[in-house]
Design a protein around this motif. Structure first.
Motif, PDB file in Angstrom:
ATOM      1  N   SER A 154       2.778  -3.117   8.728  1.00  0.00           N
ATOM      2  CA  SER A 154       4.017  -2.844   7.981  1.00  0.00           C
ATOM      3  C   SER A 154       3.886  -3.318   6.531  1.00  0.00           C
ATOM      4  O   SER A 154       4.393  -2.681   5.605  1.00  0.00           O
ATOM      5  N   ILE A 155       3.182  -4.447   6.343  1.00  0.00           N
ATOM      6  CA  ILE A 155       2.951  -4.938   4.971  1.00  0.00           C
ATOM      7  C   ILE A 155       2.133  -3.911   4.187  1.00  0.00           C
ATOM      8  O   ILE A 155       2.431  -3.599   3.028  1.00  0.00           O
ATOM      9  N   ALA A 156       1.100  -3.376   4.840  1.00  0.00           N
ATOM     10  CA  ALA A 156       0.251  -2.375   4.189  1.00  0.00           C
ATOM     11  C   ALA A 156       1.040  -1.120   3.849  1.00  0.00           C
ATOM     12  O   ALA A 156       0.887  -0.544   2.755  1.00  0.00           O
ATOM     13  N   VAL A 193      -3.024  -0.826  -0.688  1.00  0.00           N
ATOM     14  CA  VAL A 193      -3.429  -0.270  -1.986  1.00  0.00           C
ATOM     15  C   VAL A 193      -4.721   0.530  -1.842  1.00  0.00           C
ATOM     16  O   VAL A 193      -4.871   1.617  -2.423  1.00  0.00           O
ATOM     17  N   SER A 194      -5.648   0.007  -1.048  1.00  0.00           N
ATOM     18  CA  SER A 194      -6.958   0.652  -0.902  1.00  0.00           C
ATOM     19  C   SER A 194      -6.866   2.023  -0.230  1.00  0.00           C
ATOM     20  O   SER A 194      -7.661   2.913  -0.532  1.00  0.00           O
ATOM     21  N   ILE A 195      -5.919   2.196   0.683  1.00  0.00           N
ATOM     22  CA  ILE A 195      -5.760   3.498   1.342  1.00  0.00           C
ATOM     23  C   ILE A 195      -5.563   4.587   0.290  1.00  0.00           C
ATOM     24  O   ILE A 195      -6.196   5.641   0.337  1.00  0.00           O
ATOM     25  N   LEU A 196      -4.680   4.313  -0.657  1.00  0.00           N
ATOM     26  CA  LEU A 196      -4.433   5.299  -1.719  1.00  0.00           C
ATOM     27  C   LEU A 196      -5.591   5.345  -2.703  1.00  0.00           C
ATOM     28  O   LEU A 196      -6.051   6.426  -3.087  1.00  0.00           O
ATOM     29  N   LEU A 197      -6.093   4.178  -3.089  1.00  0.00           N
ATOM     30  CA  LEU A 197      -7.098   4.117  -4.139  1.00  0.00           C
ATOM     31  C   LEU A 197      -8.402   4.785  -3.720  1.00  0.00           C
ATOM     32  O   LEU A 197      -8.987   5.566  -4.486  1.00  0.00           O
ATOM     33  N   PHE A 198      -8.859   4.520  -2.504  1.00  0.00           N
ATOM     34  CA  PHE A 198     -10.092   5.141  -2.046  1.00  0.00           C
ATOM     35  C   PHE A 198      -9.909   6.651  -1.877  1.00  0.00           C
ATOM     36  O   PHE A 198     -10.833   7.431  -2.110  1.00  0.00           O
ATOM     37  N   GLY A 199      -8.704   7.049  -1.461  1.00  0.00           N
ATOM     38  CA  GLY A 199      -8.416   8.481  -1.373  1.00  0.00           C
ATOM     39  C   GLY A 199      -8.428   9.147  -2.729  1.00  0.00           C
ATOM     40  O   GLY A 199      -8.915  10.272  -2.889  1.00  0.00           O
ATOM     41  N   ILE A 200      -7.897   8.432  -3.733  1.00  0.00           N
ATOM     42  CA  ILE A 200      -7.893   8.976  -5.093  1.00  0.00           C
ATOM     43  C   ILE A 200      -9.318   9.116  -5.623  1.00  0.00           C
ATOM     44  O   ILE A 200      -9.649  10.088  -6.324  1.00  0.00           O
ATOM     45  N   MET A 257      -3.829  -5.658   0.127  1.00  0.00           N
ATOM     46  CA  MET A 257      -4.982  -4.991  -0.476  1.00  0.00           C
ATOM     47  C   MET A 257      -5.380  -3.751   0.326  1.00  0.00           C
ATOM     48  O   MET A 257      -5.825  -2.748  -0.236  1.00  0.00           O
ATOM     49  N   GLY A 258      -5.198  -3.816   1.648  1.00  0.00           N
ATOM     50  CA  GLY A 258      -5.503  -2.654   2.475  1.00  0.00           C
ATOM     51  C   GLY A 258      -4.598  -1.489   2.158  1.00  0.00           C
ATOM     52  O   GLY A 258      -5.043  -0.329   2.075  1.00  0.00           O
ATOM     53  N   THR A 261     -12.883   0.785   5.900  1.00  0.00           N
ATOM     54  CA  THR A 261     -12.603  -0.574   5.423  1.00  0.00           C
ATOM     55  C   THR A 261     -11.139  -0.729   5.058  1.00  0.00           C
ATOM     56  O   THR A 261     -10.490  -1.718   5.420  1.00  0.00           O
ATOM     57  N   ALA A 262     -10.583   0.264   4.351  1.00  0.00           N
ATOM     58  CA  ALA A 262      -9.178   0.212   3.941  1.00  0.00           C
ATOM     59  C   ALA A 262      -8.249   0.172   5.148  1.00  0.00           C
ATOM     60  O   ALA A 262      -7.305  -0.627   5.197  1.00  0.00           O
TER      61      ALA A 262
END
Length: 431
Positions: free
Chosen positions: A159-161, A342-349, A339-340, A140-141
């Protein structure tokens, strides 16, 4: 432990009160609005329900536990699945039921103590399930980060992500003090500014919005028929296995920070009931499930301001913000790739925190019992396995992984009993 600047029941002056409460608001803001953004619920309701839920928690814990309750990431996939099954109403029924389970667990803990739940949910079960929560959301991320609104790959959007992700990493690693506690919010702000620069932000919703707007509440019997199905129960309720363990962990950390044994006084049963009540309130008005926030515990540790009045102030401000149409509209203009990123890092964390639990608990993977339990949970959860008896009876993904993990832990020989005094052991381990 250092002497507190403001202790539990000390009240700050009005000016300092507002400043300290805003700190807690900023600490929880990014994560709390990200969850409804991902599951298709109203960020305004998420803010209101977090405020009302926090106030309910403070009342139930007799104004002794300084904690803030925000949107729970553990329920993202189940809420999406429940919405697909029964619409927004189905997700709200599932949310309410998950909170109700908290209440039942609190009642049992009140009567029988807390050791049984620690035996049911040891780190070898909870750790891999937390890993599943993070990794199951990874697709999803990445999709949010790489694709344009039409669902096609876009280098501009990616690039925004990437800019958002880079900013979030910088704030996480290099910042100190309060800035280190709001990396999600800071990353969203930087990504938003970059998206604005490349023309990916539409401000028209903000211009059209009024300052005061009634949020899109979702009330039972008014906006949907209350129909409890086995499908919704099996999608939402098993996740409480994970969030209950997360709650206990937060109470242990909070106990160490504040210097009080919250497991015994006001009692684990009260804090779990408070968490459950916050989740039920959220389910009644259209918000996502709630959980205590580690970010706000971090604020307490840095500022040494433990006053429950400060947390209550943050809750009141969050509730008010939910009715400010301009703020809600501004949140809606945040591009999906921000949001994508941020989610890449957050879901990994989230996934990494499951690994950290296993490491901190010194789980021995040379023991075949532990190896079997963790392996089965990971493959079933990430692989998306499900049991489908009929269209109305289906257990899938994370819920199935959690249930099988608990059963394997109870059935396989060699299970260790939970320790008697969690707070004392935690203090000794830290020392």
């Amino acid at each position: 432990m250092s002497r507190p600047v403001l202790d539990i029941n000390e009240r700050p002056t009005p000016g300092k009160w507002l400043t300290l409460s805003l700190q807690h608001l900023f600490a929880m803001f990014g994560a709390t609005i990200l969850v409804p953004y991902l599951v298709g619920l109203s960020p305004a309701i998420a803010l209101i329900s977090s405020g009302l839920g926090t106030l309910a928690f403070l009342i139930i814990t007799k104004w002794q536990v300084p904690a803030y309750l925000g949107s729970s990431f553990a329920f993202i996939a189940p809420v999406i699945a429940a919405k697909a099954t029964g619409g927004p109403g189905g997700a709200m029924i599932g949310t309410f039921l998950a909170g109700f389970v908290y209440g039942l667990v609190a009642l049992v803990i009140k009567k029988a103590g807390y050791r049984w739940i620690m035996n049911l949910l040891p780190p070898i079960v909870v750790g891999p399930v937390i890993v599943v929560i993070g990794l199951a959301l990874s697709g999803t991320a990445v999709s949010m980060a790489m694709n344009n609104p039409q669902g096609e790959y876009s280098l501009l959007h990616f690039s925004i992500a990437l800019v958002t992700l880079a900013a979030t990493i910088v704030f996480t690693i290099y910042m100190r003090g309060m800035l280190s506690l709001v990396p999600i919010l800071a990353g969203i702000v930087v990504g938003y500014i970059y998206a604005l620069a490349v023309g990916a932000v539409d401000f028209s919703p903000v211009q059209k919005a009024d300052w005061f707007e009634m949020p899109d509440f979702i009330f039972p019997f008014v906006d949907y028929k209350v129909k409890i199905t086995l499908d919704i129960i099996l999608l939402m309720v098993p996740v409480a296995i994970v969030t209950l363990s997360e709650h206990i962990g937060h109470q242990l950390v909070l106990s160490k920070v504040v210097g009080r044994d919250y497991i015994k006084n006001p009692g684990l049963h009260r804090s779990i009931l408070g968490d459950g009540m916050a989740t039920m309130i959220s389910g009644l008005i259209g918000g996502p499930p709630k959980t205590t926030y580690g970010e706000n515990i971090g604020v307490l540790a840095i500022t040494r301001v433990y006053s429950v009045y400060v947390l209550a102030g943050a809750a009141v401000i969050a509730t008010i913000f939910g009715f400010v149409g301009k703020i809600t509209a501004l949140i809606s203009t945040i591009p999906t790739p921000v949001m994508g990123g941020v989610s890449i890092l957050l879901f990994g964390i989230i996934a990494s925190s499951g690994l950290r639990m296993l490491v901190d608990s010194k789980v021995d993977f040379g023991n075949n019992r532990n190896l079997v339990i963790s392996s089965v949970i990971l493959v079933i959860g990430i692989g998306g396995a499900f049991i489908k008896v009929s269209e109305q009876f289906q257990i899938q993904g994370m819920a199935l992984a959690a249930i099988i993990g608990v059963l394997l832990n109870l059935i396989l020989p060699g299970r260790e009993e939970a320790k008697e005094d969690m707070f004392e052991i935690e203090k000794n381990d830290v020392a």
